[in-house]
Design a protein around this motif. Structure first.
Motif, PDB file in Angstrom:
ATOM      1  N   CYS A 169       3.744  -3.032   8.227  1.00 45.43           N
ATOM      2  CA  CYS A 169       3.190  -1.821   7.628  1.00 45.43           C
ATOM      3  C   CYS A 169       2.332  -1.138   8.691  1.00 45.43           C
ATOM      4  N   THR A 170       2.365   0.214   8.714  1.00 44.57           N
ATOM      5  CA  THR A 170       1.582   0.936   9.728  1.00 44.57           C
ATOM      6  C   THR A 170       0.118   1.098   9.307  1.00 44.57           C
ATOM      7  N   GLN A 171      -0.189   0.753   8.047  1.00 42.96           N
ATOM      8  CA  GLN A 171      -1.573   0.955   7.581  1.00 42.96           C
ATOM      9  C   GLN A 171      -2.304  -0.340   7.229  1.00 42.96           C
ATOM     10  N   CYS A 172      -1.592  -1.282   6.577  1.00 41.04           N
ATOM     11  CA  CYS A 172      -2.281  -2.522   6.175  1.00 41.04           C
ATOM     12  C   CYS A 172      -1.699  -3.708   6.939  1.00 41.04           C
ATOM     13  N   ASP A 173      -2.075  -4.927   6.569  1.00 42.93           N
ATOM     14  CA  ASP A 173      -1.662  -6.125   7.322  1.00 42.93           C
ATOM     15  C   ASP A 173      -0.341  -6.725   6.833  1.00 42.93           C
TER      16      ASP A 173
ATOM     17  N   CYS B 225       0.809  -1.233   0.000  1.00 41.90           N
ATOM     18  CA  CYS B 225       0.000   0.000   0.000  1.00 41.90           C
ATOM     19  C   CYS B 225       0.839   1.278   0.000  1.00 41.90           C
ATOM     20  N   ASP B 226       2.183   1.122  -0.060  1.00 43.72           N
ATOM     21  CA  ASP B 226       3.098   2.268  -0.146  1.00 43.72           C
ATOM     22  C   ASP B 226       3.163   3.123   1.125  1.00 43.72           C
ATOM     23  N   SER B 227       2.663   2.600   2.257  1.00 43.99           N
ATOM     24  CA  SER B 227       2.708   3.359   3.524  1.00 43.99           C
ATOM     25  C   SER B 227       4.034   3.116   4.239  1.00 43.99           C
ATOM     26  N   MET B 228       4.235   3.844   5.339  1.00 46.41           N
ATOM     27  CA  MET B 228       5.455   3.681   6.136  1.00 46.41           C
ATOM     28  C   MET B 228       5.445   2.310   6.831  1.00 46.41           C
ATOM     29  N   MET B 229       6.639   1.714   6.922  1.00 46.06           N
ATOM     30  CA  MET B 229       6.781   0.447   7.655  1.00 46.06           C
ATOM     31  C   MET B 229       7.715   0.680   8.845  1.00 46.06           C
ATOM     32  N   VAL B 230       7.521  -0.122   9.912  1.00 48.69           N
ATOM     33  CA  VAL B 230       8.342   0.007  11.126  1.00 48.69           C
ATOM     34  C   VAL B 230       8.795  -1.376  11.590  1.00 48.69           C
TER      35      VAL B 230
END
Length: 692
Positions: free
Chosen positions: A681-685, A664-669
């Protein structure tokens, strides 16, 4: 009118006991110790049999006046300080101040603050135990001699404000030695080959185990390639299936050190916090209609003993809640860990197992509830039957290579229904179920994964691991672990980085000097023997003055030698490239309890300080203009934020990574869990394994 005065250490304890005793008793708090050695001088007359020079602690005037006034109004005084060396010493000092006779049966002790325990204790008061008092005095004087004799030497030769202590010096040395092991560690390469297998609809994995009937370790890529050649195009056939039943036994109920370790692992509590919350639970909590009740037994103990009454209550409770099959045929007895174990107190347990954590949750703070639940569950589990596990080991042949799959499932949960002990490596025992497999069955190999690994250095000490090591070495006693860990950080000898102890340059230097001039103080065996000697004083087997004298004779010679031979060392602060924005002088690196920070070199005229900010090489996902830097909260916890703060308020407790989520191209941690580090991923699974 009241005819007895009862003195305890704290107002909370006074409140609980006052409710049980009724109007004939006045209950007052001494607020801890009332007398101690002076801070301004050594306060010990070495040549007069180590006679201590006690003074009233500053600020205690009003408390002492209140106690003296109350004393005049009653016929009888009872001293009900905690049931250990420290408590006995508090009682002895109070008796001296209130002019009570040495032979007077004024001392009452209870292991738990419940109505029955308190009333029973008042039926059998005893005189003050001078052996216990002498053991406490000997420890206090010993620590005073070491601290007040070595510290001025370090001030003069190295740096003002330095100090040395008996138990904490050994703790710093352990942390130092571990750091040297880590620095000197040479990683060794090794490999693994994992086969992802499928039988019917079930998937499972097996690891390479042997070649040509011999268990084989894989040390490099060439050896791995040879195995891959051997198994190429081969079918995977089940060669042998072994099924076994094994038992897993519950852990003993808590003692001080295991409580501190488990609270660190499971609740993320520092040792000092564990003891502070445990003290609250011991001294009494208001439980609505039931009134104020001490919820746990005394928390400073190294005995796993349980009273028959508590065992019987646990048995009835377990049978009623879980069924007769969860009660062992004979009550469990846990052996002493070592010969030094003091058996004066029971283990740390709930004062009544019938007070289930969830039923009293509304009366407890979050921390009190979590710690009480931990103690309650550990105790209940310790009185239950063992768990029964079915284990399955399957060898699968691929040509002349054998892969091994291991599975287990819980056949009967036993104590595991309530509680399973944690461990320092944060690994858990889960059901790893294998499909039903029989000899000769063929399974499909969906993927073969060779992987390179390197051996890891020994881990740094966490608080839990250090407490366990000190206990195993026989250094310190239940009451000393938490203060020791606090002291070594406060003095700047070690810092906590990611919850692990790292020695500071100052800590390394002090250990180096101590090793050269006072090797006994750092000698693990010497310190453990000294603890044993103090135990012998407590048991009345050893004279406390003799113990101090034997120590001091060699210590005095060491002091004279160090005074002559120790060279003056000037510790220069490391100058940074940063300039102080308040006065224009260069900033220097200093070491605090949470690691390095920047301070103005113009101290004390300029007291400006600021944290060292580390750029982690990731652009800010919120404003895109800033960089993500590592910061520390006021309590020392690491977090990540934008370097353009306060213009950009991005923050994260988890470390951001550079690449965006492929889904989803969001930030990962990076998130650490018991199963290891994973990138989320901070937004999807989406998630993936973090690189080793």
């Amino acid at each position: 009118m009241a005819d007895s005065l009862v003195i305890v250490e704290s107002p909370a304890k006074a409140k609980t006991i006052g409710k049980y005793l009724g109007s004939k008793y006045i209950v007052k708090a001494s607020m801890g110790h009332i007398r101690d050695l002076p801070k301004s001088q050594i306060g010990v007359e070495v040549k007069r049999n180590f006679e201590p020079k006690y003074i009233t602690i500053r600020g205690k005037g009003s408390v002492l006046k209140e106690l003296k006034d109350a004393r005049k109004k009653v016929k009888k005084v009872y001293l009900a300080a905690d049931p250990d060396r420290e408590g006995e010493a508090i009682a002895w000092h109070l008796a001296h101040y209130l002019e009570l006779s040495d032979s007077e049966p004024c001392r009452v002790v209870f292991n738990e603050i419940t109505k029955q325990a308190v009333k029973d204790a008042f039926k059998t008061p005893r005189p003050i135990n001078k052996d216990l008092v002498n053991a406490q005095q000997a420890r206090r004087i010993l620590d005073r001699l070491v601290g007040y004799k070595i510290s001025p030497l370090l001030w003069k030769k190295v740096k003002k404000g330095l100090s040395a202590g008996r138990v904490q010096s050994v703790a710093v040395k352990l942390i130092n030695d571990r750091e040297n092991e880590i620095k000197g560690f040479v990683p060794v390469e090794y490999w693994s080959i994992t086969a992802q297998l499928k039988s019917g609809k079930s998937k499972f994995e097996a690891k390479f185990y042997s070649l040509d009937g011999k268990k084989t370790d894989l040390n490099n890529e060439d050896e791995v390639n040879q195995i891959l050649k051997v198994i190429d195009k081969e079918s995977f056939i089940v060669q042998e299936v072994k099924e076994k039943e094994r038992q897993r036994h519950p852990s003993a109920p808590f003692i001080t050190s295991t409580l501190q370790q488990e609270a660190a692992r499971k609740l993320n509590f520092r040792a000092a916090k564990t003891m502070s919350v445990a003290q609250q639970l011991y001294e009494g909590i208001e439980l609505g209609k039931e009134g104020t009740v001490g919820l746990i037994t005394y928390m400073r103990t190294d005995s796993t003993r349980i009273s028959p009454a508590a065992q019987e209550e646990a048995k009835q409770f377990i049978e009623g809640k879980f069924g007769a099959e969860f009660v062992p045929s004979t009550p469990r007895v846990y052996s002493k860990k070592n010969s030094n174990t003091q058996d004066a107190h029971e283990a740390v347990r709930p004062s009544s197992v019938l007070r289930q954590p969830d039923e009293i949750k509304s009366f407890l703070s979050r921390d009190q509830y979590r710690l009480y639940k931990l103690i309650w569950e550990r105790f209940v589990a310790s009185q239950m039957t063992s768990a029964v596990l079915d284990t399955m080991t399957v060898d699968i042949a691929a040509g002349s290579a054998v892969f091994r799959a291991v599975g287990s499932k819980v056949k009967f949960p036993g104590f595991m229904k309530v509680y399973v002990e944690g461990n320092d490596d944060e690994t858990t025992e889960e059901d790893r179920l294998l499909p039903p497999l029989g000899k000769g069955d063929e399974v499909n190999a969906e993927q073969i994964e060779p992987k390179q690994h390197f051996t890891q250095p020994p881990p740094r000490y966490t608080e839990a691991r250090l407490v366990r090591t000190l206990e195993e070495l026989g250094i310190g006693r239940p009451s000393t672990y938490a203060p020791t860990l606090e002291t070594i950080q406060r003095r700047g000898y070690v810092a906590l980085e990611e919850k692990k102890f790292v020695p500071t340059e100052l800590g390394e230097l002090v250990v180096e000097l101590m090793e050269e001039f006072f090797p006994e103080i750092l000698d693990v065996e010497f310190t453990a023997n000294m603890e044993e000697e103090l135990d012998h004083v407590e048991e009345g087997k050893e004279n406390w003055i003799k113990v101090l004298d034997e120590f001091y004779q060699s210590f005095e010679k060491r002091l004279e030698y160090a005074e002559e031979e120790m060279k003056e060392i000037e510790i220069q602060d490391e100058v940074s490239d940063e300039i102080c924005e308040k006065c224009g002088q260069p900033m220097v690196y200093k070491m605090g309890r949470f690691g390095k920070f920047l301070a103005c070199s113009g101290f004390p005229d300029c007291r400006n300080t600021k944290p060292i900010i580390k750029d982690i090489g990731v652009a800010c996902p919120k404003c895109s203009q800033g960089r993500i830097v590592e910061r520390r909260s006021k309590k020392g916890r690491v977090f990540f934020g934008c370097d353009r703060y306060p213009e950009c308020d991005f923050v994260s407790w988890d470390r951001p990574v550079e690449k965006p989520c492929p889904k989803c191209d969001s930030m990962m941690v990076v998130k650490n869990s018991k199963a290891g580090a994973k990138i989320h991923c901070t937004q999807c699974d989406y998630k993936e394994d973090a690189p080793e």
